[in-house]
Write an enzyme that holds these catalytic residues in place. Structure first.
Site, PDB file in Angstrom:
ATOM      1  N   PRO A   2       7.175  10.541   7.789  1.00  0.00           N
ATOM      2  CA  PRO A   2       5.857   9.914   7.441  1.00  0.00           C
ATOM      3  C   PRO A   2       5.786   8.305   7.365  1.00  0.00           C
ATOM      4  O   PRO A   2       6.654   7.744   6.657  1.00  0.00           O
ATOM      5  CB  PRO A   2       5.492  10.706   6.227  1.00  0.00           C
ATOM      6  CG  PRO A   2       6.237  11.662   6.118  1.00  0.00           C
ATOM      7  CD  PRO A   2       7.614  11.421   6.780  1.00  0.00           C
ATOM      8  N   GLU A   3       4.786   7.715   8.071  1.00  0.00           N
ATOM      9  CA  GLU A   3       4.696   6.197   8.207  1.00  0.00           C
ATOM     10  C   GLU A   3       3.554   5.829   7.518  1.00  0.00           C
ATOM     11  O   GLU A   3       2.620   6.641   6.919  1.00  0.00           O
ATOM     12  CB  GLU A   3       4.782   5.696   9.156  1.00  0.00           C
ATOM     13  CG  GLU A   3       6.398   5.908   9.958  1.00  0.00           C
ATOM     14  CD  GLU A   3       6.689   5.506  11.274  1.00  0.00           C
ATOM     15  OE1 GLU A   3       6.212   4.420  11.659  1.00  0.00           O
ATOM     16  OE2 GLU A   3       7.570   5.992  11.968  1.00  0.00           O
ATOM     17  N   LYS A  60       4.402   2.872   2.785  1.00  0.00           N
ATOM     18  CA  LYS A  60       5.082   4.324   2.842  1.00  0.00           C
ATOM     19  C   LYS A  60       4.879   4.701   1.295  1.00  0.00           C
ATOM     20  O   LYS A  60       5.319   5.966   1.168  1.00  0.00           O
ATOM     21  CB  LYS A  60       6.610   4.226   3.402  1.00  0.00           C
ATOM     22  CG  LYS A  60       6.875   3.814   4.698  1.00  0.00           C
ATOM     23  CD  LYS A  60       8.078   4.012   5.292  1.00  0.00           C
ATOM     24  CE  LYS A  60       8.125   3.415   6.630  1.00  0.00           C
ATOM     25  NZ  LYS A  60       9.493   3.567   7.384  1.00  0.00           N
TER      26      LYS A  60
END
Length: 410
Positions: A2-3, A60
């Site tokens: 996940p970015e 993030k």
């Protein structure tokens, strides 16, 4: 992993389903790795009965602002996510629109659950999951307005969407740092939220080689990099990280088949891969040409053998080495693994095949020595024989030379 855009997606759904509601109950599984500087029981106790005000993010990292401290601050790591019992479409890998009536049923509680928030409205639950336990859940005991002034957020750089980026500051960092530009983009102390695929997309649109050193970029390249960073991050976040809606000309659409089939763009341009900052980076060398100093090691992807196997940089040859290999005494060696040490001549003859050769060599040497000894003996015998003949000739009044003795006889 996940970015920035995937975190934007989660923040969106947290605000949609939890904001303004009270956490009726908390169920937390003990995990001394995921729960950082706290415990599952302490976390559950701190969240019980709290009202959710708002969810926010910085790159993030994201957090849930509660009606009073402490506030949970979270990071997904590689496989973390928040699953909503009423919103299966919230997952960034689910290509479903919000209005889709045929929503999948969600297993509840979900696998690899670390904690579950059971909200006051029945059936509206949210669970933090993490299969590989690389995510982190913290409690920050500070006023909501000061969360970003406390570790770990204070060590992170600006979020290009939430905070925006000052172009002069951005260019100043590029000029001061001598670092492969892809590695610099991945540095969260520089910019928050840029991960591997986002960094590749930025450089693809900026037409910059991922290995080029940041301080060798021209003014035009710096400007293009700045604009591409804003464009890619904002576009991905506006689409909530839904890759099915990404523009068709994005590298993202064609980079994931690495190792399975030939990686090409619709126009036939080849996608290659290079190791930068410890990460495999996708790039298109026909567009992204290095115009300044670059890092040393490069790896080509696919079946194409680069005809420029040795590139010249500053008069020096630059060898292309696969993955993260070094060359030690001419033998490719992967980092972290010691390759075979080059054998000396003495060590080489110790193998069975070499021993046989050595034995054969010894036999040949022995035979040669015997032949030399026999030749020497024959020579001595021959010399002795010639000496006796000479003595006999002289004794008979002749000369050692046969020709001269012949003349005397005549």
């Amino acid at each position: 992993m996940p970015e920035i855009s995937e975190i934007t997606r989660i923040v969106h759904y947290l605000n949609r389903y939890l904001a303004g509601k009270v956490i009726k109950n908390v169920v937390a599984n003990e995990d001394t790795i995921v729960f950082k500087d706290t415990t599952s029981s302490a976390f559950a106790k701190a969240m019980q009965g709290k009202r959710v005000v708002e969810a926010k993010q910085q790159g993030k990292y994201f957090w849930i602002e509660m009606d009073s401290p402490p506030h949970p601050v979270m990071h997904f790591g590689m496989t973390g996510w928040i699953t909503f019992s009423k919103a299966p479409e919230a997952h960034y890998r689910a290509d479903m629109a919000d209005e889709d009536d045929n929503k999948e049923e969600i297993e509840w509680p979900p696998r690899f659950m670390k904690f579950v928030f059971e909200m006051e409205d029945e059936g509206n639950n949210a669970a933090f999951t993490d299969a590989r336990r690389l995510g982190r859940v913290r409690l920050i005991d500070a006023p909501a307005k000061d969360i970003r002034k406390v570790s770990p957020l204070k060590e992170n750089g600006p979020d290009p969407v939430v905070d925006g980026l000052d172009e002069d500051w951005f260019r100043g960092v590029l000029n001061k740092r001598k670092k492969p530009v892809k590695a610099l983009l991945l540095d969260q102390a520089f910019i928050s939220g840029v991960g591997n695929w986002v960094g590749d997309e930025i450089l693809y649109h900026a037409r910059i080689h991922p290995e080029q050193y940041s301080n060798t970029l021209s003014d035009a390249q710096q400007k293009q990099l700045y604009e591409s960073t804003i464009y890619v991050c904002k576009t991905a976040c506006e689409l909530l990280g839904d890759s099915s809606k990404f523009p068709e000309d994005w590298l993202f659409k064609y980079r994931w088949s690495k190792g399975k089939k030939k990686n090409v763009l619709p126009n036939g341009e080849k996608i290659d891969f290079v190791q930068v900052g410890g990460r495999t980076s996708a790039f298109v060398k026909t567009r992204q040409k290095a115009t300044g100093g670059t890092a040393v090691k490069e790896k080509t992807g696919g079946n194409d053998e680069d005809s420029e196997g040795e590139k010249k940089k500053g008069g020096k040859k630059r060898k292309i080495v696969k993955d993260e290999e070094d060359e030690r005494d001419g033998i490719p060696v992967k980092k972290g693994k010691r390759g075979p040490k080059p054998k000396t001549e003495d060590e080489e003859v110790k193998t069975p095949a070499k021993r046989g050769k050595k034995k054969a060599v010894k036999v040949e040497e022995s035979q040669s020595e015997n032949e030399e000894e026999e030749s020497e003996v024959e020579a001595k015998s021959s010399r002795k024989g010639r000496g006796k003949v000479k003595e006999e000739i002289v004794a008979n009044g002749g000369t050692p030379s046969g020709r001269r003795s012949s003349r005397l006889q005549k």
